[in-house]
Design an enzyme around this catalytic site. Structure first.
Site, PDB file in Angstrom:
ATOM      1  N   ASP A  49       0.832  -1.202   0.000  1.00 56.48           N
ATOM      2  CA  ASP A  49       0.000   0.000   0.000  1.00 56.48           C
ATOM      3  C   ASP A  49       0.864   1.248   0.000  1.00 56.48           C
ATOM      4  O   ASP A  49       1.672   1.453   0.904  1.00 56.48           O
ATOM      5  CB  ASP A  49      -0.901  -0.023   1.242  1.00 56.48           C
ATOM      6  CG  ASP A  49      -1.834   1.172   1.311  1.00 56.48           C
ATOM      7  OD1 ASP A  49      -2.992   1.038   0.891  1.00 56.48           O
ATOM      8  OD2 ASP A  49      -1.402   2.243   1.794  1.00 56.48           O
ATOM      9  N   TYR A  54       2.748   9.866  -0.111  1.00 50.45           N
ATOM     10  CA  TYR A  54       3.847   9.267   0.656  1.00 50.45           C
ATOM     11  C   TYR A  54       5.205   9.559   0.011  1.00 50.45           C
ATOM     12  O   TYR A  54       6.243   9.290   0.624  1.00 50.45           O
ATOM     13  CB  TYR A  54       3.679   7.753   0.775  1.00 50.45           C
ATOM     14  CG  TYR A  54       2.401   7.294   1.447  1.00 50.45           C
ATOM     15  CD1 TYR A  54       1.547   8.185   2.094  1.00 50.45           C
ATOM     16  CD2 TYR A  54       2.044   5.940   1.427  1.00 50.45           C
ATOM     17  CE1 TYR A  54       0.374   7.757   2.692  1.00 50.45           C
ATOM     18  CE2 TYR A  54       0.879   5.507   2.037  1.00 50.45           C
ATOM     19  CZ  TYR A  54       0.044   6.409   2.651  1.00 50.45           C
ATOM     20  OH  TYR A  54      -1.115   5.967   3.233  1.00 50.45           O
ATOM     21  N   LYS A  79      -2.978   5.976  -4.227  1.00 56.40           N
ATOM     22  CA  LYS A  79      -4.111   6.845  -3.883  1.00 56.40           C
ATOM     23  C   LYS A  79      -4.029   8.201  -4.579  1.00 56.40           C
ATOM     24  O   LYS A  79      -2.944   8.729  -4.806  1.00 56.40           O
ATOM     25  CB  LYS A  79      -4.171   7.049  -2.360  1.00 56.40           C
ATOM     26  CG  LYS A  79      -4.133   5.741  -1.568  1.00 56.40           C
ATOM     27  CD  LYS A  79      -4.182   5.976  -0.072  1.00 56.40           C
ATOM     28  CE  LYS A  79      -3.913   4.695   0.690  1.00 56.40           C
ATOM     29  NZ  LYS A  79      -2.467   4.371   0.762  1.00 56.40           N
ATOM     30  N   HIS A 110      -7.935   9.478  -1.649  1.00 56.32           N
ATOM     31  CA  HIS A 110      -7.257   9.443  -0.356  1.00 56.32           C
ATOM     32  C   HIS A 110      -8.094  10.063   0.774  1.00 56.32           C
ATOM     33  O   HIS A 110      -8.129   9.548   1.891  1.00 56.32           O
ATOM     34  CB  HIS A 110      -5.906  10.150  -0.473  1.00 56.32           C
ATOM     35  CG  HIS A 110      -4.882   9.685   0.503  1.00 56.32           C
ATOM     36  ND1 HIS A 110      -3.527   9.735   0.247  1.00 56.32           N
ATOM     37  CD2 HIS A 110      -4.997   9.164   1.742  1.00 56.32           C
ATOM     38  CE1 HIS A 110      -2.866   9.260   1.287  1.00 56.32           C
ATOM     39  NE2 HIS A 110      -3.730   8.912   2.212  1.00 56.32           N
TER      40      HIS A 110
END
Length: 277
Positions: A49, A54, A79, A110
């Protein structure tokens, strides 16, 4: 090629299979994520994931390629970030480019930001990308029942999954019930409560009873309740520990004792209150 300790899978409402235990990569840098994901794949994880936010999609993609595993064996999630709702198609293609992949297995909105019209626009673009084969499954993240119902009402594809904060002291039961009623799988982020539960007396007692660690007990609780859990750690020993949860079970009494720990202890942002980052 299946791993001897492979986790169970859940069948999504679109027919695809999702491994019930995923490896989270939040707060792992592009560099640090490569050895962590490689270790996760080595011990048996098949569900990784990540997210644009990120800033490690390139590293995740590199680890997937370096693992030597067939692409179809690895379930990859990324996402759509809040600022990209009006350009979801382009944002997806940029994520695919960073990942170095032809498709992702799951693409999530998200956060439910920026207004209903933009969420609906993003969802429509994701439906189109799914029809083109760039995404296998589409879903949501941090969507409360109110936001979920908007997508169900305005979209033509039912979300496959909804990833929300869920751990022993924060159990979003109304959201889980709404997900279940719509045929949407619940995924738990921060499934271990960001390690804040590891000294909990009830969990410690159950860990002693089962001969397991507290983290393993909590992850087992998630799996037995039919959720997908996505623990995150960069520590190799803990990566292996978190994966070793398929060869024991919790009793109904132990499950009920963990259920009773709910205290409304939210650790992340409240989707109903926080409308920008």
């Amino acid at each position: 090629m299946s791993h001897p300790n492979s986790t169970p899978t859940l069948t999504l409402n679109d027919g695809y299979q999702m491994p019930q235990l995923g490896f989270g990569t939040f707060e792992l840098s592009d560099e640090a994520v490569v050895p962590a994901v490689l270790k996760a794949l080595e011990v048996g994880y098949r569900h990784i994931d990540t997210a644009k936010a990120y800033h490690n999609e390139a590293g995740v993609g590199r680890a997937v390629r370096e693992s030597g595993l067939p692409r179809e064996e690895i379930f990859v999630t990324t996402k759509l970030w809040n600022t990209d709702h009006e350009r979801a198609g382009e944002a997806l293609e940029e994520s695919l480019e960073r990942l170095g992949l032809d498709y992702v297995d799951l693409y999530l909105i998200h956060w439910p930001k920026l207004g209903l019209d933009k969420r609906v626009e993003a969802w429509a673009a994701m439906e189109q990308a799914r029809a083109k084969g760039l995404i296998r499954s589409i879903g949501l993240s941090n969507f409360t029942p109110q936001f979920l119902s908007e997508i169900l009402k305005n979209g033509s594809v039912v979300p496959a999954a909804n990833q929300v904060e869920y751990h022993p002291t924060f159990q979003q039961r109304e959201t889980v019930a709404a997900n279940a009623a719509a045929g949407v799988v619940t995924q738990a982020w921060s499934p271990l409560g960001q390690a804040k539960h590891l000294d909990n007396a009830v969990l410690g007692r159950i860990a002693r009873e089962t001969g397991r660690t507290v983290a393993q007990v909590v992850l087992r609780w998630h799996l037995q309740q039919g959720r997908v859990a996505i623990p995150k750690t960069a520590t190799p020993a803990r990566i292996a520990e978190n994966f070793a949860v398929t060869d024991f079970s919790l009793t109904p009494e132990q499950m009920a004792a963990i259920d009773a720990l709910h205290s409304g202890n939210r650790l992340g942002p409240d989707p109903d209150l926080v409308q920008s980052f």
